[in-house]
Design a protein around this motif. Structure first.
Motif, PDB file in Angstrom:
ATOM      1  N   GLU A 111       7.672   9.027   6.517  1.00  0.00           N
ATOM      2  CA  GLU A 111       7.591  10.299   7.255  1.00  0.00           C
ATOM      3  C   GLU A 111       7.850  10.067   8.760  1.00  0.00           C
ATOM      4  O   GLU A 111       8.581  10.814   9.407  1.00  0.00           O
ATOM      5  CB  GLU A 111       6.195  10.886   7.011  1.00  0.00           C
ATOM      6  CG  GLU A 111       5.730  11.922   8.008  1.00  0.00           C
ATOM      7  CD  GLU A 111       6.073  13.341   7.576  1.00  0.00           C
ATOM      8  OE1 GLU A 111       6.139  13.557   6.365  1.00  0.00           O
ATOM      9  OE2 GLU A 111       6.271  14.186   8.467  1.00  0.00           O
ATOM     10  N   ASN A 140      -7.475   1.268   5.893  1.00  0.00           N
ATOM     11  CA  ASN A 140      -7.478   1.647   4.472  1.00  0.00           C
ATOM     12  C   ASN A 140      -6.477   0.829   3.658  1.00  0.00           C
ATOM     13  O   ASN A 140      -6.515   0.828   2.428  1.00  0.00           O
ATOM     14  CB  ASN A 140      -7.179   3.143   4.304  1.00  0.00           C
ATOM     15  CG  ASN A 140      -8.321   4.005   4.830  1.00  0.00           C
ATOM     16  OD1 ASN A 140      -9.457   3.520   4.959  1.00  0.00           O
ATOM     17  ND2 ASN A 140      -8.040   5.253   5.140  1.00  0.00           N
ATOM     18  N   SER A 141      -5.558   0.154   4.345  1.00  0.00           N
ATOM     19  CA  SER A 141      -4.617  -0.746   3.646  1.00  0.00           C
ATOM     20  C   SER A 141      -5.136  -2.177   3.680  1.00  0.00           C
ATOM     21  O   SER A 141      -4.392  -3.121   3.397  1.00  0.00           O
ATOM     22  CB  SER A 141      -3.240  -0.703   4.310  1.00  0.00           C
ATOM     23  OG  SER A 141      -2.860   0.591   4.635  1.00  0.00           O
ATOM     24  N   LEU A 146      -5.186   4.315   8.745  1.00  0.00           N
ATOM     25  CA  LEU A 146      -4.095   3.908   7.859  1.00  0.00           C
ATOM     26  C   LEU A 146      -4.102   2.386   7.676  1.00  0.00           C
ATOM     27  O   LEU A 146      -3.991   1.875   6.560  1.00  0.00           O
ATOM     28  CB  LEU A 146      -2.768   4.360   8.487  1.00  0.00           C
ATOM     29  CG  LEU A 146      -1.521   4.365   7.620  1.00  0.00           C
ATOM     30  CD1 LEU A 146      -1.688   5.277   6.418  1.00  0.00           C
ATOM     31  CD2 LEU A 146      -0.313   4.811   8.453  1.00  0.00           C
ATOM     32  N   ASP A 158      -5.692   8.225  13.294  1.00  0.00           N
ATOM     33  CA  ASP A 158      -4.922   8.185  12.038  1.00  0.00           C
ATOM     34  C   ASP A 158      -4.329   6.801  11.794  1.00  0.00           C
ATOM     35  O   ASP A 158      -4.350   6.299  10.669  1.00  0.00           O
ATOM     36  CB  ASP A 158      -3.770   9.205  12.087  1.00  0.00           C
ATOM     37  CG  ASP A 158      -4.273  10.637  11.994  1.00  0.00           C
ATOM     38  OD1 ASP A 158      -5.409  10.837  11.541  1.00  0.00           O
ATOM     39  OD2 ASP A 158      -3.517  11.546  12.402  1.00  0.00           O
ATOM     40  N   ASN A 179       0.830  -1.214   0.000  1.00  0.00           N
ATOM     41  CA  ASN A 179       0.000   0.000   0.000  1.00  0.00           C
ATOM     42  C   ASN A 179       0.867   1.267   0.000  1.00  0.00           C
ATOM     43  O   ASN A 179       1.693   1.465   0.901  1.00  0.00           O
ATOM     44  CB  ASN A 179      -0.936  -0.015   1.205  1.00  0.00           C
ATOM     45  CG  ASN A 179      -1.905   1.150   1.176  1.00  0.00           C
ATOM     46  OD1 ASN A 179      -1.549   2.272   1.519  1.00  0.00           O
ATOM     47  ND2 ASN A 179      -3.116   0.891   0.738  1.00  0.00           N
ATOM     48  N   VAL A 180       0.661   2.116  -0.998  1.00  0.00           N
ATOM     49  CA  VAL A 180       1.534   3.276  -1.200  1.00  0.00           C
ATOM     50  C   VAL A 180       1.350   4.338  -0.108  1.00  0.00           C
ATOM     51  O   VAL A 180       2.322   4.905   0.394  1.00  0.00           O
ATOM     52  CB  VAL A 180       1.301   3.882  -2.613  1.00  0.00           C
ATOM     53  CG1 VAL A 180       2.111   5.162  -2.789  1.00  0.00           C
ATOM     54  CG2 VAL A 180       1.682   2.865  -3.679  1.00  0.00           C
ATOM     55  N   THR A 181       0.099   4.592   0.286  1.00  0.00           N
ATOM     56  CA  THR A 181      -0.159   5.587   1.334  1.00  0.00           C
ATOM     57  C   THR A 181       0.523   5.158   2.632  1.00  0.00           C
ATOM     58  O   THR A 181       1.142   5.973   3.320  1.00  0.00           O
ATOM     59  CB  THR A 181      -1.681   5.722   1.585  1.00  0.00           C
ATOM     60  OG1 THR A 181      -2.323   5.861   0.327  1.00  0.00           O
ATOM     61  CG2 THR A 181      -1.998   6.901   2.473  1.00  0.00           C
ATOM     62  N   LEU A 182       0.419   3.883   2.941  1.00  0.00           N
ATOM     63  CA  LEU A 182       1.054   3.343   4.154  1.00  0.00           C
ATOM     64  C   LEU A 182       2.570   3.566   4.099  1.00  0.00           C
ATOM     65  O   LEU A 182       3.177   4.084   5.039  1.00  0.00           O
ATOM     66  CB  LEU A 182       0.726   1.848   4.277  1.00  0.00           C
ATOM     67  CG  LEU A 182       1.349   1.099   5.449  1.00  0.00           C
ATOM     68  CD1 LEU A 182       0.773   1.578   6.775  1.00  0.00           C
ATOM     69  CD2 LEU A 182       1.137  -0.411   5.318  1.00  0.00           C
ATOM     70  N   LYS A 183       3.163   3.219   2.968  1.00  0.00           N
ATOM     71  CA  LYS A 183       4.617   3.363   2.820  1.00  0.00           C
ATOM     72  C   LYS A 183       5.063   4.815   2.997  1.00  0.00           C
ATOM     73  O   LYS A 183       6.057   5.088   3.665  1.00  0.00           O
ATOM     74  CB  LYS A 183       5.072   2.861   1.443  1.00  0.00           C
ATOM     75  CG  LYS A 183       5.093   1.349   1.368  1.00  0.00           C
ATOM     76  CD  LYS A 183       5.767   0.884   0.094  1.00  0.00           C
ATOM     77  CE  LYS A 183       5.884  -0.641   0.152  1.00  0.00           C
ATOM     78  NZ  LYS A 183       6.739  -1.213  -0.832  1.00  0.00           N
ATOM     79  N   CYS A 184       4.319   5.739   2.384  1.00  0.00           N
ATOM     80  CA  CYS A 184       4.671   7.163   2.463  1.00  0.00           C
ATOM     81  C   CYS A 184       4.580   7.641   3.909  1.00  0.00           C
ATOM     82  O   CYS A 184       5.465   8.342   4.397  1.00  0.00           O
ATOM     83  CB  CYS A 184       3.738   8.007   1.609  1.00  0.00           C
ATOM     84  SG  CYS A 184       4.044   7.800  -0.122  1.00  0.00           S
ATOM     85  N   GLN A 185       3.506   7.257   4.589  1.00  0.00           N
ATOM     86  CA  GLN A 185       3.314   7.686   5.975  1.00  0.00           C
ATOM     87  C   GLN A 185       4.428   7.138   6.869  1.00  0.00           C
ATOM     88  O   GLN A 185       4.942   7.840   7.736  1.00  0.00           O
ATOM     89  CB  GLN A 185       1.937   7.193   6.463  1.00  0.00           C
ATOM     90  CG  GLN A 185       1.546   7.670   7.817  1.00  0.00           C
ATOM     91  CD  GLN A 185       1.414   9.184   7.900  1.00  0.00           C
ATOM     92  OE1 GLN A 185       2.285   9.848   8.449  1.00  0.00           O
ATOM     93  NE2 GLN A 185       0.342   9.727   7.362  1.00  0.00           N
TER      94      GLN A 185
END
Ligand code: AMP
Ligand code: ZN
Ligand code: FE
Ligand code: FE
Length: 273
Positions: free
Chosen positions: A92, A180-181, A177, A173, A83-89
């Motif tokens: 960070e 959503n993954s 996260l 959050d 999951n791209v959103t997970l990786k980005c978060q």
């Protein structure tokens, strides 16, 4: 079924590499495990190709969050590791952790300890996220302390002179996260939060379950959280929080496991989710 759904590796602050954990899990006769490193899935990713046929490994993570002033850990299971959103978060969060360790080093250097970022990164060489345990190990290597607990008590625990906060996700959050993954969100060791009103506040944020079986939970806590799970129609899980620290129980993988019936129910829901 011999299951442990809460294990750390060198990808965060554990002592053993993901491959060593696989090896130890097989030797201990475990059949189902999850690697739940703090704020990183790199351990899960690196072991994927090496999972033996007699071991079921589900994706896992333990996200450190803040609910107002209280530290709350949210476990995630069965999510999509790509999951791209997970990786980005997570990238960070790793960055924030690194900056926080820099501030910790500044504080303890000012107290007279001779330690720098290189020393900490030397002990955290396989880690994707740095944390206080790595700072503690570095101080032990330098001969200032005998064990991790004493470094925390003297310097790194909340309220001690080397303590540094950092901006964490909120439980809401972290839960979003994970869900959503495609995963399930479980509240880690609710007994360690020490405030059941707060636990009841977090449940409606979208939690799927509670980690009821945990080494530091008393029998009263286990009964209490089983009841709470029933009341809110939540799943129940269990895990050892194995880090491989010699001074912290469990010292061996397989010493503390999730009850078989609890593990089966959890896995069946996870598979149908
Ligand atoms: P961090 O994620 O950098 O805030 O570090 C938190 C981790 O430090 C926890 O997950 C524990 O593994 C470890 N830890 C926290 N408190 C103590 C303590 N008093 N003694 C030993 N280890 C601790
Ligand atoms: Zn840890
Ligand atoms: Fe935790
Ligand atoms: Fe943990």
């Amino acid at each position: 079924m011999q299951a442990d759904f809460h294990i750390h590796t060198t990808a965060s602050d554990g002592c053993f590499t993901p491959l060593q954990i696989l090896e130890q899990a097989v030797i201990a006769g475990l059949t189902n495990i999850a690697i739940t490193d703090h704020d990183t899935i790199d351990g899960c990713l690196s072991m994927q190709a090496y999972v033996p046929a007699n071991l079921n490994v589900i994706s896992g993570i333990e996200i450190n969050t803040n609910h107002l002033q209280t530290e709350v850990h949210i476990l995630g299971y069965g999510f999509d590791l790509g999951n791209v959103t997970l990786k980005c978060q997570l990238r960070e969060l790793a960055q924030r952790r690194l900056l926080r360790v820099k501030r910790i080093i500044e504080k303890i250097t000012a107290l007279g300890y001779n330690i720098n970022m290189k020393d900490v990164l030397a002990v955290a060489s396989s880690a994707s996220v740095v944390g206080r345990p790595h700072v503690a190990q570095a101080l032990i290597v330098k001969g200032y302390f005998a064990n991790v607990s004493s470094v925390f008590e003297t310097l790194l625990a909340h309220g001690r002179p080397g303590y540094e906060p950092y901006h964490k996700l909120t439980p809401q959050d972290a839960i979003s996260l994970i869900r959503n993954s495609g995963g399930l969100a479980i509240l880690a060791h609710p007994g360690l939060i020490g405030n059941d009103d707060l636990v009841r506040e977090i449940i409606p944020l979208g939690l799927d379950g509670l980690e009821v079986y945990y080494p530091q939970h008393t029998e009263t806590m286990v009964n209490n959280y089983c009841d709470l799970a029933k009341q809110y129609n939540l799943l129940v899980t269990g895990g050892s929080d194995f880090h491989g620290f010699p001074e912290r129980y469990p010292q061996r993988l397989g010493q503390f496991i999730c009850p078989s019936i609890v593990a089966s129910k959890f896995l069946s829901v996870l598979q149908s989710a």
